[in-house]
Design an enzyme around this catalytic site. Structure first.
Site, mmCIF file in Angstrom:
data_model
loop_
_atom_site.group_PDB
_atom_site.id
_atom_site.type_symbol
_atom_site.label_atom_id
_atom_site.label_comp_id
_atom_site.label_asym_id
_atom_site.label_seq_id
_atom_site.Cartn_x
_atom_site.Cartn_y
_atom_site.Cartn_z
ATOM 1 N N CYS A 53 -3.529 -23.817 78.406
ATOM 2 C CA CYS A 53 -2.078 -23.751 78.643
ATOM 3 C C CYS A 53 -1.868 -23.836 80.151
ATOM 4 C CB CYS A 53 -1.522 -22.421 78.157
ATOM 5 S SG CYS A 53 -1.789 -22.136 76.414
ATOM 6 N N ARG A 74 -2.150 -29.705 80.467
ATOM 7 C CA ARG A 74 -2.941 -28.606 79.899
ATOM 8 C C ARG A 74 -2.374 -28.111 78.571
ATOM 9 N NH1 ARG A 74 -6.408 -26.045 83.119
ATOM 10 N NH2 ARG A 74 -6.149 -24.108 81.959
ATOM 11 N N TRP A 85 -0.388 -24.692 74.770
ATOM 12 C CA TRP A 85 -1.217 -25.415 73.803
ATOM 13 C C TRP A 85 -1.601 -24.370 72.770
ATOM 14 C CZ3 TRP A 85 -2.266 -30.382 72.861
ATOM 15 C CH2 TRP A 85 -3.236 -30.663 71.919
ATOM 16 N N ASN A 129 -3.170 -17.652 78.918
ATOM 17 C CA ASN A 129 -3.957 -18.837 78.549
ATOM 18 C C ASN A 129 -5.290 -18.330 78.023
ATOM 19 O OD1 ASN A 129 -5.278 -21.280 78.376
ATOM 20 N ND2 ASN A 129 -5.846 -21.292 80.536
ATOM 21 N N GLY A 130 -5.684 -18.790 76.834
ATOM 22 C CA GLY A 130 -6.988 -18.387 76.300
ATOM 23 C C GLY A 130 -6.829 -17.688 74.955
ATOM 24 N N GLU A 143 -21.468 -42.536 65.615
ATOM 25 C CA GLU A 143 -20.564 -42.065 66.677
ATOM 26 C C GLU A 143 -20.958 -42.661 68.024
ATOM 27 O OE1 GLU A 143 -17.817 -40.808 66.803
ATOM 28 O OE2 GLU A 143 -17.613 -40.009 68.825
ATOM 29 N N LYS A 176 -18.435 -44.909 70.291
ATOM 30 C CA LYS A 176 -18.144 -44.587 71.708
ATOM 31 C C LYS A 176 -18.394 -45.807 72.584
ATOM 32 C CE LYS A 176 -16.055 -41.364 71.611
ATOM 33 N NZ LYS A 176 -15.782 -41.342 70.250
ATOM 34 N N GLU A 213 -15.817 -48.733 71.792
ATOM 35 C CA GLU A 213 -14.394 -48.513 72.131
ATOM 36 C C GLU A 213 -14.209 -48.336 73.636
ATOM 37 O OE1 GLU A 213 -12.366 -44.993 70.707
ATOM 38 O OE2 GLU A 213 -14.213 -43.840 70.650
ATOM 39 N N HIS A 258 -34.105 -54.113 55.490
ATOM 40 C CA HIS A 258 -33.300 -54.836 54.487
ATOM 41 C C HIS A 258 -32.329 -55.801 55.161
ATOM 42 C CE1 HIS A 258 -34.981 -52.198 51.480
ATOM 43 N NE2 HIS A 258 -34.643 -51.159 52.222
ATOM 44 N N LYS A 310 -4.363 -42.883 71.294
ATOM 45 C CA LYS A 310 -5.021 -41.589 71.097
ATOM 46 C C LYS A 310 -4.759 -41.077 69.685
ATOM 47 C CE LYS A 310 -7.358 -37.997 71.890
ATOM 48 N NZ LYS A 310 -8.832 -38.159 71.785
HETATM 49 C C1 AGP Z 1 -12.457 -41.780 68.482
HETATM 50 O O1 AGP Z 1 -13.029 -41.844 69.780
HETATM 51 C C2 AGP Z 1 -11.239 -42.659 68.356
HETATM 52 N N1 AGP Z 1 -10.280 -42.337 69.329
HETATM 53 C C3 AGP Z 1 -10.698 -42.706 66.921
HETATM 54 O O2 AGP Z 1 -11.713 -43.178 66.073
HETATM 55 C C4 AGP Z 1 -10.196 -41.360 66.345
HETATM 56 O O3 AGP Z 1 -11.301 -40.520 66.081
HETATM 57 C C5 AGP Z 1 -9.482 -41.660 65.018
HETATM 58 O O4 AGP Z 1 -8.329 -42.431 65.309
HETATM 59 C C6 AGP Z 1 -9.072 -40.390 64.261
HETATM 60 O O5 AGP Z 1 -8.179 -39.631 65.030
HETATM 61 P P1 AGP Z 1 -7.812 -38.136 64.515
HETATM 62 O O6 AGP Z 1 -9.075 -37.354 64.584
HETATM 63 O O7 AGP Z 1 -6.772 -37.668 65.471
HETATM 64 O O8 AGP Z 1 -7.314 -38.252 63.114
#
Ligand code: AGP
Length: 616
Positions: free
Chosen positions: A2, A27, A74, A100-101, A482, A486, A489, A505, A611
């Site tokens: 926060c 924050r 937050w 905060n916390g 994952e 990373k 993207e 395969h 995001k």
């Molecule tokens: C992950 O680095 C991406 N930004 C994306 O795959 C993300 O995980 C996905 O859109 C799901 O988002 P959420 O966890 O907010 O549902």
């Protein structure tokens, strides 16, 4: 996380406080509030939603004052409503607190204070601080705060002021950051440097267990027992924008380094080594309900789907409850067969992902029980669930998810352990070891982050490659997915995660001297099944090596067989098989970050991505 800002001085505090909160909005931004003292009276304005709502309220209902404090929230405990917005007051409305916390022991304190006649008006943990200070207040605010601190447990920082001990703000640091500044008869306190920089570059960073009294005539510093300390100011040369990221170039890098603290916060109050128990009281299912679930289906998207896959391995192995993990975007259009006694778990950092929430609504209508694991209090996913298990990662600004992912894995491990214990599948000794492993995790993550320069060297060697493969087995396979996500993207390089056992395969045809293959080859020492998987991965490495592939491996520290078989190696500290994913993903996050930086990509906002994917 926060944002807190306080001001004492001759100027009108309201515009200064609002400016300070604006620079701290990164924050936390789900609700906000401000409190001032004017002619011996306390006045408070609070709003849910963004800071702009508070600004609009202050136009409609102006606030005057001689000094004051503000907060942008937050939420961790209590929905992001106006009522739960800080600052919070005592019974008489003479003391306010902005915090905060996490106050880990707020529930027993709230029960005791209520029995003593205090009236609570919010769902927050913060409010107990205001009522405790009220209990101890005898005219001197800092004395009351020092006595209050003897009763609080958790990781937190707070500031407070009193109408009956005016012209001072008392600030406390017990694990969460606070800085103070003092110049020309004015005093400032804030959660972070950006908010104070416009007024002074001479900043005092409160240390752990320190209390500061901020007044017009300067700062008095003491430890949390009240013993005076010498204030040591630092000269800050950062510019305000840079200061939001602290010493980090990008929010994503900052969030990678916040992971040990985020995992630590996510564990707070949820594991007890005295009783060897997991405590998920904040999840609204009874033990009987938990035990009634015969099947579990986890639905998510993107990185959250990867944690779902890892959760499948954890829960099936530790609790022996069948688990399926599905893409939410696929499941909702498949006319699925829903078995009775199924628990549906939805994992979503933002809590707003359209595909995930739509699937959740479909399951809601079908009448199955729903648990959601999310990072955002009050998000849509929490309103379509029977129970919520919060990750406590704080705001994740970088589009590429990092600390949300490792805190999701932490929550899934807690869930698997809890279910395993309820089903009598985990002997006392194994439970004790599992909780010890969990407790040690944040410090092992810190140690692993010291490897960053070695990862940078690998990025330097490989950042021009056009394709990558990430291979693993068992619970490590979702981490291979994952790591590939990373990299693709962030750096726009084509990367694929694949089960190592599937290479023969088809994908073996891809291997040549231009293909870096990243292997996850860590395993729990003494675990025969894990070691057997490891030996198969070692064979896969030899197959790739024999075809001239470039080997990057992440494995147990000091694993000479692996080191000798690899072109590049990152060692990770030992832990149990199902916590290794939380460690081994860190070098993959750093590798993707370092390669993307070298390729000049936009780290925090990669092209074509958002995001929170709130559209289908
Ligand atoms: C992950 O680095 C991406 N930004 C994306 O795959 C993300 O995980 C996905 O859109 C799901 O988002 P959420 O966890 O907010 O549902």
């Amino acid at each position: 996380m926060c944002g807190i800002f306080g001001y004492v001085g001759p100027r009108d505090p309201v515009p200064l406080i609002m400016g300070g909160l604006k620079s701290l909005e990164y924050r936390g931004y789900d609700s906000a509030g401000i409190a001032t003292i004017c002619d011996g009276k306390l006045a408070v304005r609070r709003c849910s939603g963004k800071l702009k709502n508070l600004e609009d309220l202050l136009v409609r209902e102006p606030l005057a004052g001689e000094f004051g404090l503000g907060h942008t929230r937050w939420a961790t405990h209590g929905r992001p409503t106006e009522e739960n917005a800080h600052p919070h007051r005592d019974c008489k409305g003479r003391i306010v607190v902005a915090h905060n916390g996490i106050i880990e022991n707020y529930l027993p304190l709230k029960r005791r204070l209520t029995e003593e006649g205090h009236r609570f008006t919010t769902e927050t943990d913060t409010e107990v601080i205001a009522h405790l200070i009220e209990t101890y207040f005898k005219g001197n605010l800092e004395d009351a705060v020092v006595k209050t601190l003897t009763e609080l447990r958790g990781v937190f920082a707070f500031t407070c002021l009193s109408a009956d001990d005016p012209q001072k703000i008392v600030a406390v640091r017990e694990g969460a950051p606070l800085v103070v500044g003092s110049v020309d008869g004015e005093g400032f306190v804030a959660s972070d440097v950006p908010a104070v920089l416009p007024y002074t570059r001479s900043i005092l960073f409160l240390d752990e267990h320190e209390v500061a009294v901020v007044a017009r005539d300067g700062i008095r510093l003491m430890d949390d027992s009240g013993k005076p300390r010498e204030p040591k100011f630092q000269r800050i040369t950062w510019d305000p924008i840079q200061a939001e990221k602290g010493v980090y170039k990008h929010f994503m890098l900052k969030e990678i380094y916040e992971q040990p603290a985020a995992v630590g916060d996510t564990l707070l109050g949820r594991i007890s080594q005295d009783t060897n128990q997991v405590h998920l009281e904040d999840v609204e299912f009874s033990a009987a309900q938990w035990k009634s679930f015969k099947h579990i289906r986890i639905l998510a998207c993107g990185t959250s789907w990867h944690s779902a896959l890892a959760g499948k391995h954890m829960i099936e192995s530790m609790a022996r409850v069948p688990v399926e993990a599905d893409y939410a975007s696929e499941y909702r259009y498949r006319n699925p067969i829903i078995l009775p006694d199924t628990l549906f778990i939805f994992i979503t950092q933002s809590g707003e992902t359209a595909d995930t929430v739509a699937a959740q609504r479909m399951i809601r209508q079908a009448g199955s029980k729903i648990l959601t694991i999310t990072n955002v209090v009050g998000s849509m996913t929490t309103r379509v669930a029977d129970a919520v298990l919060y990750t406590r990662a704080g705001p994740e600004i970088g589009v590429a998810s990092t600390k949300a992912f490792t805190t999701q894995l932490t929550c899934l491990y807690l869930l698997a352990l809890h279910l395993g214990q309820l089903h009598g599948r985990i002997p006392e000794t194994a439970a004790r070891q599992a909780l010890t492993d969990l407790k040690m995790l944040p410090q092992k993550m810190e140690k692993l982050l010291e490897n960053a320069p070695a990862v940078e060297e690998i990025a330097k060697a490989l950042f021009r490659q056009s394709d990558f493969l990430f291979l693993a087995r068992g619970v490590h396979f979702p981490i291979a997915l994952e790591g590939a996500l990373k990299l693709k993207e962030l750096s726009y390089i084509h990367a694929e995660g694949y089960p190592a056992g599937e290479m023969k395969h088809g994908p073996n045809a891809l291997i040549d001297e231009n293909l870096p293959v990243v292997f996850l080859a860590a395993y729990e020492a003494g675990n025969a099944e894990a070691h057997q998987r490891y030996e198969k991965v070692l064979n896969n490495i030899k197959e790739v090596k024999s075809r001239e592939g470039i080997i990057v491996s992440v494995g147990n520290e000091g694993d000479n067989d692996l080191i000798e078989s690899s072109d590049h190696f990152i060692g990770i500290p030992p832990t149990n098989e199902f916590l290794l994913p939380i460690l081994e993903v860190i070098p993959l996050q750093l590798l993707a970050y370092d390669i993307a930086v070298r390729r000049g990509c936009d780290i925090d906002q990669p092209r074509n991505l958002a995001k929170s994917v709130t559209v289908e």
